[in-house]
Design a protein around this motif. Structure first.
Motif, PDB file in Angstrom:
ATOM      1  N   LEU A 166       0.852  -1.189   0.000  1.00  0.00           N
ATOM      2  CA  LEU A 166       0.000   0.000   0.000  1.00  0.00           C
ATOM      3  C   LEU A 166       0.888   1.240   0.000  1.00  0.00           C
ATOM      4  O   LEU A 166       1.173   1.813   1.054  1.00  0.00           O
ATOM      5  CB  LEU A 166      -0.926   0.016   1.226  1.00  0.00           C
ATOM      6  N   PRO A 167       1.371   1.651  -1.168  1.00  0.00           N
ATOM      7  CA  PRO A 167       2.227   2.841  -1.227  1.00  0.00           C
ATOM      8  C   PRO A 167       1.512   4.070  -0.686  1.00  0.00           C
ATOM      9  O   PRO A 167       0.277   4.146  -0.684  1.00  0.00           O
ATOM     10  CB  PRO A 167       2.514   2.989  -2.732  1.00  0.00           C
ATOM     11  N   ASN A 168       2.295   5.040  -0.246  1.00  0.00           N
ATOM     12  CA  ASN A 168       1.753   6.253   0.368  1.00  0.00           C
ATOM     13  C   ASN A 168       1.315   7.229  -0.728  1.00  0.00           C
ATOM     14  O   ASN A 168       1.932   8.267  -0.953  1.00  0.00           O
ATOM     15  CB  ASN A 168       2.823   6.877   1.271  1.00  0.00           C
ATOM     16  N   LYS A 169       0.218   6.866  -1.383  1.00  0.00           N
ATOM     17  CA  LYS A 169      -0.270   7.657  -2.505  1.00  0.00           C
ATOM     18  C   LYS A 169      -1.082   8.849  -2.009  1.00  0.00           C
ATOM     19  O   LYS A 169      -1.272   9.048  -0.811  1.00  0.00           O
ATOM     20  CB  LYS A 169      -1.113   6.774  -3.429  1.00  0.00           C
ATOM     21  N   LEU A 170      -1.589   9.616  -2.952  1.00  0.00           N
ATOM     22  CA  LEU A 170      -2.393  10.786  -2.613  1.00  0.00           C
ATOM     23  C   LEU A 170      -3.700  10.383  -1.948  1.00  0.00           C
ATOM     24  O   LEU A 170      -4.305   9.367  -2.303  1.00  0.00           O
ATOM     25  CB  LEU A 170      -2.705  11.590  -3.877  1.00  0.00           C
ATOM     26  N   ASN A 171      -4.119  11.190  -1.001  1.00  0.00           N
ATOM     27  CA  ASN A 171      -5.393  10.983  -0.327  1.00  0.00           C
ATOM     28  C   ASN A 171      -6.514  10.869  -1.356  1.00  0.00           C
ATOM     29  O   ASN A 171      -6.575  11.636  -2.319  1.00  0.00           O
ATOM     30  CB  ASN A 171      -5.662  12.174   0.607  1.00  0.00           C
ATOM     31  N   LYS A 172      -7.407   9.901  -1.147  1.00  0.00           N
ATOM     32  CA  LYS A 172      -8.508   9.687  -2.102  1.00  0.00           C
ATOM     33  C   LYS A 172      -9.414  10.901  -2.214  1.00  0.00           C
ATOM     34  O   LYS A 172     -10.191  11.027  -3.170  1.00  0.00           O
ATOM     35  CB  LYS A 172      -9.307   8.449  -1.713  1.00  0.00           C
ATOM     36  N   ARG A 173      -9.322  11.841  -1.259  1.00  0.00           N
ATOM     37  CA  ARG A 173     -10.100  13.082  -1.352  1.00  0.00           C
ATOM     38  C   ARG A 173      -9.678  13.932  -2.539  1.00  0.00           C
ATOM     39  O   ARG A 173     -10.396  14.841  -2.959  1.00  0.00           O
ATOM     40  CB  ARG A 173      -9.967  13.899  -0.067  1.00  0.00           C
ATOM     41  N   CYS A 174      -8.499  13.639  -3.098  1.00  0.00           N
ATOM     42  CA  CYS A 174      -8.029  14.377  -4.270  1.00  0.00           C
ATOM     43  C   CYS A 174      -8.720  13.907  -5.549  1.00  0.00           C
ATOM     44  O   CYS A 174      -8.551  14.528  -6.601  1.00  0.00           O
ATOM     45  CB  CYS A 174      -6.514  14.220  -4.430  1.00  0.00           C
ATOM     46  N   ASN A 175      -9.463  12.796  -5.453  1.00  0.00           N
ATOM     47  CA  ASN A 175     -10.183  12.310  -6.619  1.00  0.00           C
ATOM     48  C   ASN A 175     -11.189  13.370  -7.063  1.00  0.00           C
ATOM     49  O   ASN A 175     -11.970  13.874  -6.272  1.00  0.00           O
ATOM     50  CB  ASN A 175     -10.910  11.001  -6.290  1.00  0.00           C
ATOM     51  N   GLY A 176     -11.143  13.727  -8.333  1.00  0.00           N
ATOM     52  CA  GLY A 176     -12.015  14.787  -8.833  1.00  0.00           C
ATOM     53  C   GLY A 176     -11.329  16.127  -8.943  1.00  0.00           C
ATOM     54  O   GLY A 176     -11.833  17.039  -9.610  1.00  0.00           O
ATOM     55  N   TRP A 177     -10.169  16.274  -8.287  1.00  0.00           N
ATOM     56  CA  TRP A 177      -9.403  17.506  -8.478  1.00  0.00           C
ATOM     57  C   TRP A 177      -8.914  17.572  -9.914  1.00  0.00           C
ATOM     58  O   TRP A 177      -8.472  16.553 -10.481  1.00  0.00           O
ATOM     59  CB  TRP A 177      -8.187  17.532  -7.549  1.00  0.00           C
ATOM     60  N   PRO A 178      -8.954  18.733 -10.535  1.00  0.00           N
ATOM     61  CA  PRO A 178      -8.386  18.850 -11.892  1.00  0.00           C
ATOM     62  C   PRO A 178      -6.865  18.744 -11.841  1.00  0.00           C
ATOM     63  O   PRO A 178      -6.224  19.356 -10.988  1.00  0.00           O
ATOM     64  CB  PRO A 178      -8.830  20.245 -12.335  1.00  0.00           C
ATOM     65  N   ARG A 179      -6.317  17.938 -12.732  1.00  0.00           N
ATOM     66  CA  ARG A 179      -4.853  17.849 -12.809  1.00  0.00           C
ATOM     67  C   ARG A 179      -4.333  18.944 -13.726  1.00  0.00           C
ATOM     68  O   ARG A 179      -4.777  19.061 -14.873  1.00  0.00           O
ATOM     69  CB  ARG A 179      -4.430  16.472 -13.318  1.00  0.00           C
ATOM     70  N   PRO A 180      -3.395  19.742 -13.245  1.00  0.00           N
ATOM     71  CA  PRO A 180      -2.900  20.848 -14.076  1.00  0.00           C
ATOM     72  C   PRO A 180      -2.122  20.347 -15.284  1.00  0.00           C
ATOM     73  O   PRO A 180      -1.453  19.320 -15.224  1.00  0.00           O
ATOM     74  CB  PRO A 180      -1.996  21.631 -13.117  1.00  0.00           C
ATOM     75  N   ALA A 181      -2.209  21.082 -16.364  1.00  0.00           N
ATOM     76  CA  ALA A 181      -1.424  20.762 -17.552  1.00  0.00           C
ATOM     77  C   ALA A 181       0.030  21.146 -17.313  1.00  0.00           C
ATOM     78  O   ALA A 181       0.323  22.073 -16.541  1.00  0.00           O
ATOM     79  CB  ALA A 181      -1.975  21.521 -18.751  1.00  0.00           C
TER      80      ALA A 181
END
Length: 365
Positions: A166-181
């Motif tokens: 279980l790598p220390n990935k981004l919090n699932k709350r970031c799901n839906g955030w726009p990823r910047p270009a």
């Protein structure tokens, strides 16, 4: 659903808090005991917990271990049933727990986020503790590893069935955030560090940027640890140079958009020895999500991964010439290629997802 009793070595650590919240969200009854760190001003968790000891930088490892053993022992009489599972965060807590005769035969989860035995200068003691660590893993109900590098260290290419990565990935709350270009740097490069501020390599890099590359800016976000060595030196270095900046603690992940919007590259530089060889830092996933190439240490697990994916730069953080060569060679074309490679990594591969883990655990129960 059985009760899971957590023993947390750093009660304010975001990864530990998220893990416990995940168990709660999946329907487990939890009880949480934790150790606090002197001078740690991060937010305490919102769920019910009991702090059963405070660790200071002046304590020796043996003193800390005995304190943990004693304080864990007095909680066991209230928490031992046949259905209870224990969850042990890191080697020191696991040792303190298992040294107690009352824990014989207990089922336990074990989470490994550092191989602290590899930081010891005594080779015999280091190897002995590594063997003990592997034994703790072998006898666990389930062991959670936060880096594939740890699996390589203990088992090479094959591993036992009671391991979960279980790598220390981004919090699932970031799901839906726009990823910047991906963006091309304007005028000069801005480099950012977000996390616990320590390590000789980070100090070396800060000194070189401050003294020899005034056109490059270096931003620090986070807390200075109580290591008593490199953290105060980094702090004084930041205060000495106008192109080095400190912005204080941040909230994970809420403050990430503002932090990463203001930088071009992510600094995640440590040594290429011992524990640092096998880590997979959370900053790796943050860098990919925000399309900011990452600077890591060469000759490490993460250095090889970053080079293979072309998402950043692997340099020698203990060699002044290596760092200077890197800073001199930074150019827009190479940077843009790596930023594009970051943006091509799928968002779902960067966010925490423990569904498979909990499906496995509930089947085992």
């Amino acid at each position: 659903m059985p009760t899971v009793v957590f023993y947390v070595n750093i009660i304010r650590q975001a990864r530990c808090i998220r893990r416990i919240e995940d168990f709660i969200a999946h329907g487990f009854n939890v009880k949480v005991y934790g150790f606090d760190r002197a001078g740690d001003n991060r937010k305490l968790p919102d769920f019910d917990h009991e702090i059963i000891g405070t660790i200071s930088k002046t304590q020796s490892y043996s003193t800390r271990l005995m304190m943990m053993k004693k304080n864990i022992s007095r909680t066991l009489q209230h928490n031992q049933t046949k259905e209870t599972l224990f969850y042990l965060f890191n080697f020191d807590v696991a040792l303190a727990f298992l040294m107690n005769p009352k824990t014989r035969g207990c089922r336990y989860f074990y989470e490994v986020s550092d191989l602290m035995e590899l930081t010891l200068s005594n080779a015999f003691l280091s190897k002995t503790l590594a063997r003990i660590n592997k034994s703790i893993i072998s006898h666990s109900f389930e062991t959670i590893l936060t880096s594939e590098g740890f699996i390589q260290f203990f088992y090479g290419k094959s591993s036992p069935d009671n391991l979960s990565l279980l790598p220390n990935k981004l919090n699932k709350r970031c799901n839906g955030w726009p990823r910047p270009a991906p963006q091309t740097p304007k005028r000069h490069f801005k480099i950012g560090f977000a996390g616990a501020i320590r390590s000789k390599a980070v100090l070396n890099f800060a000194q070189i940027v401050g003294e020899k590359f005034p056109e490059t800016e270096l931003f620090f976000h986070g807390i200075f640890t109580d290591d008593g060595l490199y953290s105060p030196l980094i702090r004084s270095t930041i205060e000495r140079y106008d192109n080095l900046h400190y912005s204080g603690p941040f909230k994970n992940p809420d403050d990430f958009p503002a932090i990463y919007e203001n930088i071009d590259l992510v600094l995640s530089l440590y040594s290429a020895h011992g524990n640092d060889c096998f880590l997979e830092p959370n900053k790796y996933y943050e860098a990919l999500f925000f399309a900011k190439p990452i600077i890591v240490s060469a000759n490490t697990f993460i250095g090889e991964k970053v080079t293979r994916q072309n998402v950043g730069f692997a340099i020698d953080g203990e060699n002044e010439q290596s760092m200077m060569d890197f800073l001199k060679s930074l150019n827009e074309e190479d940077y843009t290629q790596k930023a594009l490679a970051c943006s091509h990594i799928r968002t779902e591969d960067l966010l925490e997802n423990t569904d498979v883990f909990f499906h496995k655990i509930k089947n085992k129960l």
